[in-house]
Design an enzyme around this catalytic site. Sequence first.
Site, PDB file in Angstrom:
ATOM      1  N   PHE A   1       0.802  -1.205   0.077  1.00  0.00           N
ATOM      2  CA  PHE A   1      -0.031  -0.157  -0.032  1.00  0.00           C
ATOM      3  C   PHE A   1       0.758   1.258  -0.097  1.00  0.00           C
ATOM      4  CE2 PHE A   1      -3.205   3.024   1.185  1.00  0.00           C
ATOM      5  CZ  PHE A   1      -4.316   2.684   0.571  1.00  0.00           C
TER       6      PHE A   1
ATOM      7  N   LYS B   1      11.581  -2.011 -19.973  1.00  0.00           N
ATOM      8  CA  LYS B   1      10.734  -1.789 -20.630  1.00  0.00           C
ATOM      9  C   LYS B   1      10.679  -2.123 -22.298  1.00  0.00           C
ATOM     10  CE  LYS B   1       9.660   1.975 -17.489  1.00  0.00           C
ATOM     11  NZ  LYS B   1      10.078   3.148 -17.018  1.00  0.00           N
TER      12      LYS B   1
END
Lengths: 428, 428
Positions: free
Chosen positions: A10, A206
């Site tokens: 979180f 990526k």
Amino acid sequence: MTVKIGLLGFGTVASGVPFLLTENAEKIKQAAQDDIQVAKVLVKDDAEKERLLAAGHKYHYVTSIDDILSDNEIVIVVELMGRIEPAKTFITRALQAKKHVVTANKDLLAIHGRELGAIAKENGVALYYEAAVAGGIPILRTLANSFASDKITRVLGVLNGTSNFMMTKMVDEGWTYEKALQTAQELGYAESDPTNDVEGIDAAYKAVILSQFAFGMTIDFDQVSHKGISSITPEDVTVAQELGYVIKLVGDIQETASGISAEVSPTFLPKNHPLASVNGVMNAVFVESIGIGQSMFYGPGAGQKPTAASVTADIIRIVRRLKDKTIGKDFNEFTRPLQLATAEDVKSDYYFSILTPDVQGKMLRLAEIFNEQAISFKQILQQPSDEKEARLVIVTHSMSKTQLENISKQLEAAHEFQVMNIFKVLGD
Amino acid sequence: MTVKIGLLGFGTVASGVPFLLTENAEKIKQAAQDDIQVAKVLVKDDAEKERLLAAGHKYHYVTSIDDILSDNEIVIVVELMGRIEPAKTFITRALQAKKHVVTANKDLLAIHGRELGAIAKENGVALYYEAAVAGGIPILRTLANSFASDKITRVLGVLNGTSNFMMTKMVDEGWTYEKALQTAQELGYAESDPTNDVEGIDAAYKAVILSQFAFGMTIDFDQVSHKGISSITPEDVTVAQELGYVIKLVGDIQETASGISAEVSPTFLPKNHPLASVNGVMNAVFVESIGIGQSMFYGPGAGQKPTAASVTADIIRIVRRLKDKTIGKDFNEFTRPLQLATAEDVKSDYYFSILTPDVQGKMLRLAEIFNEQAISFKQILQQPSDEKEARLVIVTHSMSKTQLENISKQLEAAHEFQVMNIFKVLGD
């Protein structure tokens, strides 16, 4: 019906997910056709739980992954912890427990994506990760869907916000690499160890994922050569501008006759190239294809809400596919056997910055070396460096990686030349 | 299995569809999971049929729509004739015959899209039209899917290639509007009657469709105000540059507290705005949203292969949905009741170019008029026009449409001022 999700971690991005689910509830309901609810959140320990509760984040926190995996009501697991472990183990176990997984973890997907994809397939569940490449830009789903009709020949990308912020300052403000890095660290864009960002490693992760979606080929991370921005000097930046270019760290994946090649390197972009105006922490993916021709997808590469928007779009897609009973389709269905381009087939113009004693005949000798490899010059610039040395700047016409290697060796062998930098130059 | 399609029309774009189906067969098969075959092509008459056959386009040509509608093997009808009729009738009949329809017809969709969408829904078939807005840019599917998680607040677009080509020449080369138009016509970018392109009508059609996907609201074409580029003078272009702006024809749809507003108008874009670098015949759609923030989608707005790529992506999607048995989902599922913004809520900075006799007190009088409406100036520039007249250029701070209308009336009433142009100015 309400679809329950479990969040692993979180942090900043994760807290953006419930923000969007609430803020945009009406539209999300129309798209997903079911309600979505954060049922449990995995945190490290009770201290983190107490801290989050005190900060007003009212969720059902658990400290063991088993509490989420054994909860039959939780259908989707959203992993936003980052790094390889324990994320890899948790995602694997979630997939094996027949839970759909959404993640933004590019390091993990670049290195273990194929393995995790296979586990998802075996278990008939979805593994979506739109946020893993260029966070806020919906590039992966666009490549998978809208480019299904098109044959992509090259993908160029400004894929790392931190290094692009630094390059923008180095170009626009004339800052040194060191000053740009220090400022990026002060602003929280760069970590204390900036290696992944400035050496092109993050962008190479990526590029691995983009290769799969754009070319259907899974290239290994080790097969993506990467070179960072730390060697770029203010002189390089200035001469680039004089010659009509902007230097950026660019990921470049292209398909040649023999196969694909992928690399990340500082690249001279012509000033009028759409990627040349991508500044600051923004990212962009530029696509060349036989159908559309040239297109570009621009947006924030990271950040809480942009990344959460991509993660939430993945969650919505899964919920809708559950409703439509079409879950289990691979995120990327385009696959071909990997074929790597030969060094002869990968061609580009190049920039050479060379220091040499300011003596007669040096240009002749240099011209001979390039001539032996049948390389011709496009632009030449000689600048006095100090009284004894001159800096020669050469932009060549197109040469292959083989020719580049030969030239580099020759220049190294000729002790009168000191090669300061060699960068790729994108043609007009 | 092979899915058979019928093409209505075989012009430039239509011939790009079989090109892509062949050139990219392997990848398309993976995405569609079935073969796709052009079964019949509707042409005007036998003469056209003979001409196409002679040109090497070997298809089964028919001259009556009934030959396609009554063919039970044809599952998808692809309309690429353009204009309203007979396209509207043919699409309606195709949908009623339970055939899925793909079209690139923006005029038709902007004006009758809601009606056609309802007919598609009634008959449980798909009506897809990705190519209708910004031809080669996959913007509609991206808005429908990737922005499902996000709340869009504003869409700005360079939506018409012809006028953008002209504006680029007017800005970069200092051409007049007349010279730019003549060249555009010579190059085949502009038609002999260029009204739709230069007066913002074509862009307004696209704004109608974008409103549906971005805001879930179907605005009527008549509710999109449009103003073209024909009144823009070289003086406007020059002063824009001096003040740090580039003028472009921009479609602007935004949601305010009271509802949405959509307009197409010449707009001053700050030089560093991503849309300011969209040049020539290229298009781009710039999206502002609460999640992603700022993103932009750039590509060719028209042309054979780009448009065919979008059309073919729609065909593939239908074929795949047939396979997955999920056909019938609306192309755009996001709908809300239309609410139009009040004039008070639509605000912008504005540029005023005003001719006035070069006499004492004119600036005072002008300042009074703006002051009465509580509008303050951001930038002021006075240029001598000739010996007797001066040209005053004012860029204001933000004002509402109501204030703009009041100011315009006041300036008109004050006979010492001749308003040459008023354009919207995008803030930084």
